[in-house]
Enzyme design. Structure first.
Site, PDB file in Angstrom:
ATOM      1  N   SER A  35       0.820  -1.208   0.000  1.00 31.99           N
ATOM      2  CA  SER A  35       0.000   0.000   0.000  1.00 31.99           C
ATOM      3  C   SER A  35       0.857   1.263   0.000  1.00 31.99           C
ATOM      4  CB  SER A  35      -0.911   0.012   1.227  1.00 31.99           C
ATOM      5  OG  SER A  35      -1.573   1.252   1.355  1.00 31.99           O
ATOM      6  N   MET A  38       1.218   3.233   3.160  1.00 28.12           N
ATOM      7  CA  MET A  38       2.000   2.701   4.267  1.00 28.12           C
ATOM      8  C   MET A  38       3.498   2.938   4.114  1.00 28.12           C
ATOM      9  SD  MET A  38      -0.069   1.637   6.523  1.00 28.12           S
ATOM     10  CE  MET A  38       0.969   0.632   7.565  1.00 28.12           C
ATOM     11  N   GLY A  40       6.730   4.097   5.072  1.00 29.17           N
ATOM     12  CA  GLY A  40       7.200   4.515   6.385  1.00 29.17           C
ATOM     13  C   GLY A  40       6.700   3.615   7.497  1.00 29.17           C
ATOM     14  N   HIS A 427      15.599  22.916  38.302  1.00 33.66           N
ATOM     15  CA  HIS A 427      14.346  23.268  38.976  1.00 33.66           C
ATOM     16  C   HIS A 427      13.715  24.459  38.245  1.00 33.66           C
ATOM     17  CE1 HIS A 427      11.592  24.188  42.296  1.00 33.66           C
ATOM     18  NE2 HIS A 427      11.938  25.456  42.132  1.00 33.66           N
TER      19      HIS A 427
END
Length: 440
Positions: A35, A38, A40, A427
């Site tokens: 397909s 698809m 990747g 922080h």
């Protein structure tokens, strides 16, 4: 019949990365992908990337239309990029056909009508065909016009007012959380009497409460027996009653995609239909490998990437890398907030005979939660009381998907938990929670 050095069936994460690596070695590679949608692999097109784009945008804007438009843009761009990354390589040929084994050494290429248009052979063959949704055998399931799998539900054009999800696994919970953020009324029908049974019970109770506070409804022990369409919606009929919705998501699970005529080979399948492999990902046929979801086990794109490393080392390296030395595997369930896990829970550790110490910290005790404006969540860690090594952690709260990776590293490197307890952190961050979480 055309001959290649390497033949890869499927364009997933492990396969595409292996193709580029082999090309750098001067090898000739063919990548067969049935397909064009698809290119990747699953993660980019119908899995992690589109779903997490929707999750993120749902949290940011809460707009269904905006989120789905962005998802389409992201997927289209990545699909195109991945195609050209391979197709533009002079050593790689991308072939848009269905693969069908003719023998242990030959693979037929079939067109949309099932006609053989070519036959390929290669020194090494890698099966990378992923997994497909499990579709249960329930009355009315084939006739209903409002039922979707995890791929189809991400291609909706209109937001459903109500969504029923059949199945209560991780995929189900992610979609439940996502759609509730868009304002859809969500009901989850789970056949078992527990959700996330493998996770820490205390943290699960927090997660379920947060989902329920967002409006998600759970029906446990609900056996779905039939679907019936009415005007513009579907009725899911169960032993707990009837549930109506404009869309129904079938989230029963996924199974290995082995529709390759493997009966023409000596490749063996396991009890769950997965391709059996050894610790170097070789099948029963020594020059054929299986990587990613098709071989069973954990269905994560980063497992497929590590599978690539194992096959790469077997083909081009020392062969020392195996599935047995990949270390602890972390994962995240992208509900809101995310739930992340690595290693053992306290219950699992005790069952394995460990004497443990357990640390626990509510997210509302972490200063950063004020900035995040989100007090939800609970962090828990499990320590071996004899060795002071970290056995596992479950983190439920914002940014846990990032923090869990440091704990994976600490487990793999056998770092004493006191190192994390006594370290200096910036922080205000969620990471500085370690100073208190590990203070046990």
């Amino acid at each position: 019949m055309k001959k290649y050095d390497l033949l890869i069936l499927g364009f997933g994460k492990g396969g595409k990365t292996l193709a580029k690596t082999a090309s750098a070695q001067g090898k000739q590679i063919a990548v067969v992908e049935q397909s064009q949608k698809m290119y990747g692999g699953t993660c980019i097109n119908i899995g992690c990337i589109p779903s997490k784009t929707l999750v993120h945008e749902g949290l940011e804007s809460g707009s269904f239309n905006q989120a789905f438009e962005l998802k389409e843009e992201v997927v289209t761009a990545l699909n195109k990029k991945n195609y050209h990354n391979l197709a533009d390589d002079e050593n790689i040929t991308v072939l848009d056909y269905k693969a069908s084994f003719k023998s242990n050494t030959e693979v037929d290429l079939l067109d949309e009508q099932g006609k053989v248009v070519d036959t390929l052979t290669a020194d090494d063959i890698v099966i990378n065909t992923g997994a497909i949704p499990v579709i249960p055998d329930i009355k009315g399931i084939k006739e209903s016009k409002h039922l979707y799998d995890s791929t189809g539900i991400m291609n909706l054009r209109e937001q459903p007012k109500r969504l029923v999800i059949v199945g209560g696994g991780y995929i189900s919970l992610e979609f439940a959380s996502m759609f509730s953020n868009f304002g859809t009324e969500v009901t989850v029908l789970e056949a078992n009497d527990k959700l996330m049974a493998r996770e820490d019970k205390e943290i699960v109770s927090h997660a379920i409460k947060d989902l329920e506070d967002k409006g998600v409804k759970f029906e446990l022990g609900a056996q779905t027996s039939e679907f019936e369409d009415k005007d513009g919606y579907t009725i899911a009929k169960t032993n707990k009653g009837d549930f109506e919705a404009e869309a129904v998501l079938l989230a029963i699970g996924r199974k290995p995609n082995t529709d390759l005529n493997l009966e023409n080979t000596d490749i063996k399948l396991g009890e769950r239909g997965e391709i059996e492999v050894n610790n170097q990902l070789e099948t029963a046929v020594k020059h054929i490998y299986a990587i990613g979801d098709v071989k069973g086990g954990m269905q994560f794109t980063y497992i497929s990437l590590d599978d690539f490393r194992i096959v790469k080392d077997k083909l081009f390296g020392s062969g020392a890398r195996t599935t047995e030395n990949r270390g602890a595997v972390p994962y995240t369930v992208f509900i809101d907030p995310p739930l992340s896990r690595v290693g053992l829970t306290a219950k699992e550790a005790k069952e394995q005979g460990y004497e443990i110490k357990e640390g626990k910290l509510p997210v509302n005790n972490i200063p950063r939660h004020k900035i995040n404006n989100d007090p939800r969540g609970l962090f828990k860690i499990v320590i071996d009381a004899t060795t002071n090594k970290i056995l596992g952690a479950t983190l439920y709260g914002l940014q846990s998907e990032e923090i869990i990776n440091l704990l994976k590293l600490a487990i793999d490197q056998n770092i004493n938990y006191t190192v994390l307890r006594d370290n200096i952190y910036t922080h205000p961050t969620m990471m500085e929670s370690f100073n208190d979480l590990f203070n046990i």
